[in-house]
Design a protein around this motif. Structure first.
Motif, PDB file in Angstrom:
ATOM      1  N   TYR A  35     -10.020  -1.283   3.840  1.00 58.74           N
ATOM      2  CA  TYR A  35     -11.605  -0.491   3.329  1.00 58.74           C
ATOM      3  C   TYR A  35     -12.904  -1.705   3.760  1.00 58.74           C
ATOM      4  N   ARG A  54     -11.229  -3.971   0.374  1.00 59.62           N
ATOM      5  CA  ARG A  54     -10.044  -4.031  -1.023  1.00 59.62           C
ATOM      6  C   ARG A  54      -8.960  -3.726  -0.162  1.00 59.62           C
ATOM      7  N   ASN A 101      -1.025   0.490   5.953  1.00 61.44           N
ATOM      8  CA  ASN A 101      -1.085   0.043   4.515  1.00 61.44           C
ATOM      9  C   ASN A 101      -2.740   0.450   4.990  1.00 61.44           C
ATOM     10  N   THR A 129      -2.561   7.245   5.074  1.00 58.53           N
ATOM     11  CA  THR A 129      -0.680   6.838   5.093  1.00 58.53           C
ATOM     12  C   THR A 129      -0.332   7.563   5.812  1.00 58.53           C
ATOM     13  N   VAL A 168      -4.861  -2.187   0.494  1.00 60.44           N
ATOM     14  CA  VAL A 168      -3.945  -1.189  -0.713  1.00 60.44           C
ATOM     15  C   VAL A 168      -3.159  -0.993   0.841  1.00 60.44           C
ATOM     16  N   LYS A 169      -2.006  -1.532  -0.290  1.00 64.04           N
ATOM     17  CA  LYS A 169      -0.387  -1.684   0.653  1.00 64.04           C
ATOM     18  C   LYS A 169       0.593  -0.799   0.118  1.00 64.04           C
ATOM     19  N   TYR A 170       1.585   0.196   1.196  1.00 64.77           N
ATOM     20  CA  TYR A 170       2.113   0.983   0.592  1.00 64.77           C
ATOM     21  C   TYR A 170       3.206   0.755   0.873  1.00 64.77           C
ATOM     22  N   LYS A 216      -9.456  -9.866   1.148  1.00 60.80           N
ATOM     23  CA  LYS A 216     -10.642  -8.889   0.564  1.00 60.80           C
ATOM     24  C   LYS A 216     -11.776 -10.275   0.401  1.00 60.80           C
ATOM     25  N   CYS A 241      -7.781  10.218  -2.589  1.00 59.27           N
ATOM     26  CA  CYS A 241      -6.361   9.876  -2.926  1.00 59.27           C
ATOM     27  C   CYS A 241      -5.395   9.125  -2.290  1.00 59.27           C
TER      28      CYS A 241
END
Lengths: 605, 380
Positions: free
Chosen positions: A497, A485, A494, A431, A487-489, A464, A426
């Motif tokens: 990938y 990819r 962040n 992060t 992925v922002k948090y 991407k 996950c």
């Protein structure tokens, strides 16, 4: 003149936590701070804090300050005076402070001094040139006021402050030319050091600054190697170009007010210099005066907050009349002392423990779970790789994992152990980790690629499909990669990938936008990616010929560092998989040795 | 790979590629070169890189002088910088007898037009103050001797001939030479057959075996010679230094590293190219003795290469008497690289004009072994 039950001088993490604790116990408290807002050093810390999740671990410093401020402003027992400079502690328990050009007086029954520390200076030639700063000053300018004092920085001192500053400077878009450290090892946390090494910042161990170069302002610095006694070794001087030199060679407690308040002070270098003598409950030789935070020992914000809490709880006992409540407070104090001891039970706190022993404060040993080093986990599964092998007080990853896949245990100085049966991939731990020491990995054996998820706190974010450079632990170019990819948090750590050839799945730890300047592939011989690509393009597609023509892999390291990278470039250019390429012959000596090794008749000792 | 070639060259080392380069320059471009591994995988890529003109036979001197002329123009002619450095050669003498022999050589070499002088020990000390000259009586000094990077030179030739249209095949092993009635008809490789009437044996350490493929017994054999390279430091040493008594040669490359080697006491025969710890143990004391600054210099790599030795340690450049148009340029005995440009020119001329026009190489034929053998002494 106003009277208070308690006065807190210094509104950093220790003082704020103390005020919150006092307020919550119904104690009328005044908190004084000379800055515009409460928070102390926290307000300029943009990095996530280590520690226990119960003590704001994984939260960024300035956000911790905001949370504490909110609590203080909500509590009617607490009065706040900012921009208030305490000028002295006077007889009859009187604090005198200046605000808006006026003199104010206030009295207390119990006093907490949490004035923190100031940066030590380092003597070197031309240290008075504009462009020489303390690290804290640079943080204030950059993070509080949004002013960059320079473009190219050289940092002196590899403690956590120096390391963190380097990271923050890079985040702000500056260039860090290096960190100079007189000792043979990095002073701060390994994870902080790795974070900046991955971004390509060199750390010059056993080096010191000799002089700043420049007439009007800093243009550079001369640095040199030092021997074990910190004497400069002549002939090792080199020049570094920089317009700003940041000195971060440690902190020294601000003990003046404590001395004025009648506290006995002793020189204990392990704690940072002259510190007030105090007991386990932060009470000084003057029973009405308590201390907390960097003034008591140079550590970090978490221990400062716990000390502030302990001091406040002990102070509040004076104002509580009901026996049962007194008993509860006693229990609370003991819990906090235990927590503090846990924080200080790791190897990084050895100095603090030695210092505290001089006050008769002994830290109990708490058992740690067994370390497994860096676990690789099952190939092919999307999983977290935790590169955290130095024992530091932190358990943010354990707290972040909802699946119980990361175990640290009671002693948060233990290094994390991952249960890959439970890891779901996950990435929450990635992060959450303040050290950015966790990344994601998934190998695709069929396509001979690997997906590497790298925590990324720089702007702009890659997109991407974008081509990026994949870098190794020292920020060296490894191979080209494609962003799969992003992925922002919400916490701004962040994850990017990227896909790399499977051969590099364990080598790639960092990612950067391709730069105009070609990176060195072979550092021994200073051969750039560009040069290798040009030679391959000219028709040299055989590794052996490429090597002989460019000298790549032929330097002192014998290709240990770059051979795979070169084969990767060749593979990408020719379409031949690395496994099918010739990779040369290994020849002795595996490591360079001096002729003197083979001198017959020489004394082996 | 083409199916028919005017000339097939066996061996993609410096000799083979230099011949192909000169053939192409003379207009013969349908040439196949077969190299069983990569370019510079054989003796060329393993050699010390010295370029010397101070030889004991006049013909060797002449061939070497022609070679130096061509090396001076290499970058222009072939198109690549090969780290060529004309830093001279210093040969050290330790006995009155050696000084006498050297002085005889110098006389002969000067007669051939070579700029070479005899130096006293004092003169050597002045030129190279960092050397320990204990036991040295004198030496010879030729400032136009040189050194270069043999691997790059080999690859430079290879890239040039490819551009000129030569059919260069790496990782291609010759398995047989097809002859009919004393004439060559073709060459069989592991990748196919090529028809040709002219074959050049430039197979270095494998020259004897390749000779036998056409039934020609060339009197050459292989011997392992070891060599090492150090880390690079600032430039201090201009020349290649040779000490026959102390049994070493050493040069500092343009890159800054030192390359050096010796003749082992009992050199391994054949093409088994290993390396020994004794080599390092023998090299270290003598090198540090003569060059004290090397004590703390790091050795980065050791390796070895084959000397393709002839009975008199001189090259054999000739055409077979039994197989017509079977030419060999072999037996270079550890100095093939330095002669390659001139040999390439000479052999190309042999192919095109029937004889070497530019340089007289008549003494380098097989017939010399019929009479008494005059061995070249100045070989490490």
């Amino acid at each position: 003149m106003k009277s208070y039950e308690t006065i807190v001088v210094g509104g950093g993490p220790a003082g704020m936590m103390a005020a919150i604790t006092l307020g919550s116990k119904g104690v009328k408290t005044l908190i004084l701070d000379e800055n515009d807002e409460l928070g102390g050093q926290l307000v300029k810390q943009t990095h996530k804090f280590f520690g226990d999740h119960a003590h704001y671990a994984s939260v960024r410093g300035f956000e911790i300050a905001q949370k504490l401020q909110e609590k203080i402003f909500q509590d009617t027992n607490i009065e706040v005076e900012t921009s208030a400079t305490v000028i002295g502690i006077y007889p009859n328990k009187m604090v005198v402070y200046a605000k808006n050009g006026k003199e104010f007086k206030a009295t207390y029954e119990k006093l907490l001094i949490s004035t923190g520390a100031m940066e030590k200076q380092l003597p070197f030639i031309n240290s008075d040139l504009p462009g020489v700063y303390g690290a804290g000053a640079v943080q204030t300018l950059m993070n509080e006021y949004g002013v960059m004092p320079g473009r190219r920085f050289l940092i002196i001192g590899s403690g956590n402050i120096g390391l963190i500053l380097a990271y923050q400077l890079i985040q702000a878009g500056a260039e860090v030319r290096g960190i100079v450290e007189a000792l043979g090892k990095i002073g701060g946390y390994a994870v902080h050091a790795k974070k900046i090494k991955r971004l390509g910042v060199p750390i010059f161990l056993k080096h010191t600054i000799v002089r700043a170069i420049g007439n009007e302002s800093v243009l550079g610095a001369v640095i040199a190697k030092v021997d074990n006694n910190f004497n400069i070794i002549p002939g090792t001087e080199v020049e570094k170009v920089a317009d700003t030199i940041c000195v971060s060679v440690g902190l020294t407690p601000l003990s003046e007010l404590a001395e004025q308040a009648g506290c006995k002070v002793e020189y204990i270098p392990q704690l940072g210099g002259y510190v007030p003598v105090r007991n386990e409950r932060m009470q000084t030789s003057n029973p009405d005066v308590f201390i907390a935070g960097d003034l008591s020992s140079i550590e970090e914000a978490t221990t400062a907050m716990i000390e502030g809490k302990i001091a406040a709880l002990e102070m509040s006992r004076n104002f509580i009349k009901i026996a049962a409540n007194k008993k509860n407070i006693e229990n609370e104090i003991n819990d906090e002392i235990k927590t503090l001891a846990l924080f200080r039970s790791g190897p990084k706190s050895a100095k603090i423990r030695t210092g505290l022993e001089k006050f008769g404060i002994n830290i109990k040993h708490v058992p740690k779970i067994e370390s497994y080093g860096v676990q690789i986990g099952p190939t092919g599964k999307l999983r977290a790789i935790v590169d955290c092998t130095e024992e530091i007080p932190c358990n943010s990853c354990e707290a972040a994992c909802s699946f119980g896949a990361i175990h640290i245990g009671e002693n948060l100085n233990s290094t994390p152990v991952v249960d890959y049966d439970k890891c779901t991939g996950c990435a929450t731990c990635v992060t959450a980790c303040p050290g950015l020491a966790i990344h994601m990995l998934k190998e695709d054996l069929e396509n001979s690629t690997a997906l590497v998820g790298i925590p990324y706190e720089l702007l702009p974010l890659p997109e991407k499909g974008q081509k990026m450079w994949a870098l190794d632990e020292d920020g060296n170019y490894v191979c080209d990669s494609i962003v799969k990819r992003v992925v922002k948090y919400p916490n701004k750590t962040n994850i990017v990938y990227i896909e790399v050839p499977i051969e590099f799945s364990r080598k790639v730890l960092s990612v950067s936008f391709p730069k105009k300047e070609s990176p060195f592939v072979c550092r021994c011989e200073e051969i750039t990616l560009d040069k290798i690509e040009r030679v391959v393009d000219s028709g040299i597609t055989d590794f052996e010929e490429l090597k002989r023509l460019t000298r790549v892999t032929m330097g002192p390291c014998g290709g240990k560092n770059c051979k795979l990278v070169v084969l990767g470039i060749l593979s990408r250019k020719t379409g031949v998989p690395i496994s099918k390429l010739s990779h040369g012959t290994s020849r002795p000596p595996v490591k360079p040795v001096e002729f003197s090794l083979f001198m017959k008749g020489s004394d082996p000792t | 790979m083409i199916s028919q070639a005017s000339v097939v060259i066996i061996g993609g080392g410096i000799i083979g590629t230099a011949i192909a380069f000169n053939l192409a320059k003379l207009g013969v471009k349908d040439v196949s070169v077969f190299e069983k591994s990569y370019i510079s995988s054989g003796s060329t890529g393993r050699c010390g890189g010295g370029i010397r003109q101070q030889w004991t036979s006049p013909m060797n001197v002449r061939l070497a002088m022609r070679s130096v002329k061509l090396f001076e123009r290499f970058k222009l002619d072939v198109g690549m910088d090969i780290e060529y450095y004309q830093g001279g050669y210093l040969l050290l003498a330790y006995t009155e007898k050696e000084v006498e022999d050297f002085s005889e050589n110098v006389k002969m070499q000067r007669g051939e037009g070579l700029d070479v002088v005899l130096l006293t020990k004092r003169q050597i000390a002045q030129k190279f103050p960092f050397m320990n000259l204990e036991g040295v009586k004198g030496g010879t000094w030729c400032p136009t001797d040189a050194h270069a990077n043999p691997q790059i030179a080999n690859i430079a030739y290879a890239m040039a001939i490819k551009q000129m249209g030569v059919d260069l095949n790496t990782y291609t092993t010759v398995e047989g030479i097809d002859t009919q009635g004393g004439k060559i008809v073709g060459v069989q490789t592991n990748k196919g057959y090529v028809k040709t009437n002219i074959v050049i044996n430039a197979a270095g350490g494998f020259s004897h075996e390749v000779g036998l493929m056409a039934g020609v017994d060339i009197p050459t054999y292989s011997e392992r010679h070891q060599i090492l390279v150090t880390e690079s430091i600032n430039h201090v040493l201009d020349p290649m230094v040779i000490s026959f008594r102390n049994n070493y040669y050493v040069r500092q490359t343009m890159h800054g590293s030192f390359v050096m080697g010796q003749s082992d006491k009992k050199p391994a025969k054949g093409n088994d190219l290993g390396h020994t710890i004794e080599f390092l143990e023998e090299m270290a004391p003598k090198m540090v003795h003569d060059f004290p600054f090397m004590n703390h210099l790091h050795i980065v790599r050791q390796w070895s290469g084959a000397y393709d030795l002839s009975p008199d340690a001189q090259p054999i450049i000739d055409e077979s008497r039994s197989v017509s148009r079977y030419i060999f340029a072999v037996g270079f005995s550890g100095h093939g690289f330095m002669l390659a440009p001139a040999v390439g020119e000479a052999v190309a001329e042999m192919v095109v004009y029937g004889r070497s026009k530019t340089t007289d190489i008549s003494n380098l034929g097989m017939s010399r072994f019929a009479s008494k053998i005059e061995k070249e002494h100045n070989v490490v």
